[in-house]
Design an enzyme around this catalytic site. Structure first.
Site, PDB file in Angstrom:
ATOM      1  N   ASN A  86       9.313  -7.674 -11.586  1.00 23.85           N
ATOM      2  CA  ASN A  86       7.912  -7.906 -11.243  1.00 23.85           C
ATOM      3  C   ASN A  86       7.449  -7.253  -9.943  1.00 23.85           C
ATOM      4  OD1 ASN A  86       5.399  -9.746 -10.985  1.00 23.85           O
ATOM      5  ND2 ASN A  86       6.646 -10.333  -9.213  1.00 23.85           N
ATOM      6  N   SER A 140       0.258  -4.347 -16.435  1.00 28.48           N
ATOM      7  CA  SER A 140      -1.073  -4.721 -15.952  1.00 28.48           C
ATOM      8  C   SER A 140      -2.083  -4.447 -17.057  1.00 28.48           C
ATOM      9  CB  SER A 140      -1.453  -3.877 -14.733  1.00 28.48           C
ATOM     10  OG  SER A 140      -2.835  -4.013 -14.437  1.00 28.48           O
ATOM     11  N   TYR A 154      -0.796   4.015  -9.751  1.00 30.70           N
ATOM     12  CA  TYR A 154      -0.598   2.622 -10.183  1.00 30.70           C
ATOM     13  C   TYR A 154      -0.828   2.504 -11.694  1.00 30.70           C
ATOM     14  CZ  TYR A 154      -1.081  -2.485 -10.290  1.00 30.70           C
ATOM     15  OH  TYR A 154      -0.928  -3.828 -10.573  1.00 30.70           O
ATOM     16  N   SER A 157       1.852   4.219 -13.611  1.00 28.68           N
ATOM     17  CA  SER A 157       3.134   3.495 -13.541  1.00 28.68           C
ATOM     18  C   SER A 157       3.127   2.306 -14.499  1.00 28.68           C
ATOM     19  CB  SER A 157       3.422   3.022 -12.106  1.00 28.68           C
ATOM     20  OG  SER A 157       2.589   1.948 -11.727  1.00 28.68           O
TER      21      SER A 157
HETATM   22  P1  NAD Z   1       2.319  -9.445  -4.045  1.00 28.21           P
HETATM   23  O1  NAD Z   1       2.031  -8.322  -3.117  1.00 28.21           O
HETATM   24  O2  NAD Z   1       1.740 -10.784  -3.798  1.00 28.21           O
HETATM   25  O3  NAD Z   1       3.915  -9.610  -4.191  1.00 28.21           O
HETATM   26  C1  NAD Z   1       4.752  -8.496  -4.397  1.00 28.21           C
HETATM   27  C2  NAD Z   1       6.155  -8.849  -3.933  1.00 28.21           C
HETATM   28  O4  NAD Z   1       6.983  -7.690  -4.177  1.00 28.21           O
HETATM   29  C3  NAD Z   1       6.266  -9.141  -2.433  1.00 28.21           C
HETATM   30  O5  NAD Z   1       7.049 -10.307  -2.226  1.00 28.21           O
HETATM   31  C4  NAD Z   1       6.946  -7.896  -1.856  1.00 28.21           C
HETATM   32  O6  NAD Z   1       7.736  -8.178  -0.712  1.00 28.21           O
HETATM   33  C5  NAD Z   1       7.792  -7.451  -3.033  1.00 28.21           C
HETATM   34  N1  NAD Z   1       8.134  -6.044  -2.979  1.00 28.21           N
HETATM   35  C6  NAD Z   1       7.322  -4.971  -2.705  1.00 28.21           C
HETATM   36  N2  NAD Z   1       8.015  -3.838  -2.682  1.00 28.21           N
HETATM   37  C7  NAD Z   1       9.309  -4.158  -2.962  1.00 28.21           C
HETATM   38  C8  NAD Z   1      10.512  -3.401  -3.070  1.00 28.21           C
HETATM   39  N3  NAD Z   1      10.529  -2.079  -2.899  1.00 28.21           N
HETATM   40  N4  NAD Z   1      11.653  -4.058  -3.374  1.00 28.21           N
HETATM   41  C9  NAD Z   1      11.664  -5.407  -3.532  1.00 28.21           C
HETATM   42  N5  NAD Z   1      10.550  -6.172  -3.426  1.00 28.21           N
HETATM   43  C10 NAD Z   1       9.393  -5.553  -3.143  1.00 28.21           C
HETATM   44  O7  NAD Z   1       1.917  -8.888  -5.500  1.00 28.21           O
HETATM   45  P2  NAD Z   1       1.441  -9.624  -6.862  1.00 28.21           P
HETATM   46  O8  NAD Z   1      -0.026  -9.525  -6.947  1.00 28.21           O
HETATM   47  O9  NAD Z   1       2.102 -10.938  -7.040  1.00 28.21           O
HETATM   48  O10 NAD Z   1       1.998  -8.555  -7.916  1.00 28.21           O
HETATM   49  C11 NAD Z   1       3.195  -8.749  -8.625  1.00 28.21           C
HETATM   50  C12 NAD Z   1       3.202  -7.771  -9.782  1.00 28.21           C
HETATM   51  O11 NAD Z   1       2.061  -8.007 -10.610  1.00 28.21           O
HETATM   52  C13 NAD Z   1       3.126  -6.315  -9.355  1.00 28.21           C
HETATM   53  O12 NAD Z   1       3.948  -5.533 -10.202  1.00 28.21           O
HETATM   54  C14 NAD Z   1       1.666  -5.959  -9.587  1.00 28.21           C
HETATM   55  O13 NAD Z   1       1.468  -4.596  -9.814  1.00 28.21           O
HETATM   56  C15 NAD Z   1       1.373  -6.790 -10.823  1.00 28.21           C
HETATM   57  N6  NAD Z   1      -0.027  -7.066 -11.076  1.00 28.21           N
HETATM   58  C16 NAD Z   1      -0.787  -7.706 -10.149  1.00 28.21           C
HETATM   59  C17 NAD Z   1      -2.127  -7.938 -10.425  1.00 28.21           C
HETATM   60  C18 NAD Z   1      -3.017  -8.620  -9.420  1.00 28.21           C
HETATM   61  O14 NAD Z   1      -4.228  -8.604  -9.618  1.00 28.21           O
HETATM   62  N7  NAD Z   1      -2.501  -9.238  -8.382  1.00 28.21           N
HETATM   63  C19 NAD Z   1      -2.686  -7.548 -11.643  1.00 28.21           C
HETATM   64  C20 NAD Z   1      -1.875  -6.906 -12.573  1.00 28.21           C
HETATM   65  C21 NAD Z   1      -0.541  -6.685 -12.277  1.00 28.21           C
END
Ligand code: NAD
Length: 255
Positions: A86, A140, A154, A157
């Site tokens: 994730n 996503s 993004y 990916s």
């Molecule tokens: P967030 O920024 O709240 O959390 C991301 C976490 O990933 C953090 O704890 C960070 O420390 C960790 N991280 C970042 N780079 C890293 C690395 N190289 N190695 C290990 N850990 C790493 O993000 P979120 O919104 O909870 O997103 C989680 C996933 O959901 C992501 O893949 C994001 O693309 C996807 N997503 C988010 C949304 C949204 O609207 N928030 C929508 C669709 C998809």
């Protein structure tokens, strides 16, 4: 009463924040032993302590570290049953293709896509030996539709994550391993808040397309992750699992 995934080992990357953190808590609530893989060494130990799990500092772009994460899960708890791959980033220098340079493109591909390849590659041997496992990769809604607010690397990916999950789901279906792509709509997490803090107009533009008229909450994603992780979803694999407040189904949104 036993939980819905009692005694299973779940590895969650990006488990220190947002969707990952809510999922760590939900999976633990339902009886899983949770291994949190994240770069955040400040929050990691706290989260692990909260849920009685294990924190492993891992940069998901590094093969050795990713292999070490899944090895630690197996060595500590004796199995790898659930992998929620994730971790992801959404940096501001990933924008329109016209303005996004190669460095920004590559960094996002590494963290969002190559990481999922590495995590699946590391988790699969354990699951294939057990002849059972559930992999959930975070894609996503932008993997299935074009966004007006472009983040070119993004989006690309996440399309890759979706295609990879589908192919793995098909390949390993008869071996007892299910692979699904979770496709969240816009979710109220630090990732989204950071992206939109500097540009409220951009946030409003995205919100207008969500039929429910609001962003999702991390806990709503965590419930979907739990479902995909548990045997309740036993006939679901290679799936584009959209949890998006209706955004992908909308042509126009109600006022
Ligand atoms: P967030 O920024 O709240 O959390 C991301 C976490 O990933 C953090 O704890 C960070 O420390 C960790 N991280 C970042 N780079 C890293 C690395 N190289 N190695 C290990 N850990 C790493 O993000 P979120 O919104 O909870 O997103 C989680 C996933 O959901 C992501 O893949 C994001 O693309 C996807 N997503 C988010 C949304 C949204 O609207 N928030 C929508 C669709 C998809």
């Amino acid at each position: 009463m036993a939980g819905r995934i009692e005694g299973r080992t779940a590895v969650v990357t990006g488990g220190c924040s947002g969707i990952g953190l809510a999922s760590v808590r939900r999976l633990a609530q339902e009886g899983a032993r949770v291994v949190i893989g994240d770069v955040d060494t400040e929050r990691g130990p706290q989260v692990a302590e909260e849920v009685g799990g294990l924190f492993v500092r891992v940069d998901v772009t590094d093969k050795e570290q990713v292999d070490g994460l899944f090895r630690a899960a197996e060595e500590t708890y004796g199995s790898v049953d659930i992998a929620f791959n994730n971790a992801g980033i959404s940096p501001p220098d990933d924008d329109s293709i016209l303005d996004t340079d190669l460095d920004a493109w590559r960094r996002v591909q590494d963290v969002n896509l190559t990481s999922v390849y590495l995590c699946c590659k590391a988790a699969l041997p354990y699951m294939l030996e057990q002849r059972k496992g559930s992999i959930i990769n975070t894609a996503s809604f932008v993997a299935v539709m074009g966004a007006a607010t472009s983040q070119i690397s993004y989006s690309a990916s996440k399309g890759g994550v979706l295609s990879m999950s589908r192919e793995l789901g098909v390949q390993f279906a008869r071996a007892g391993v299910r692979v699904n792509a979770l496709c969240p709509g816009p979710v109220n997490t630090p990732l989204l808040r950071e992206l939109f803090a500097s540009d409220p107009e951009r946030a409003a533009r995205r919100l207008v397309h969500v039929p429910m008229g609001r962003f999702g909450e991390p806990e709503e994603m965590a419930n979907a992750v739990l479902f995909l992780a548990s045997d309740e979803s036993s006939f679901i694999t290679a799936n584009t699992f959209l949890v998006d407040g209706g955004i992908s189904g909308a042509y126009v949104t109600p006022l």
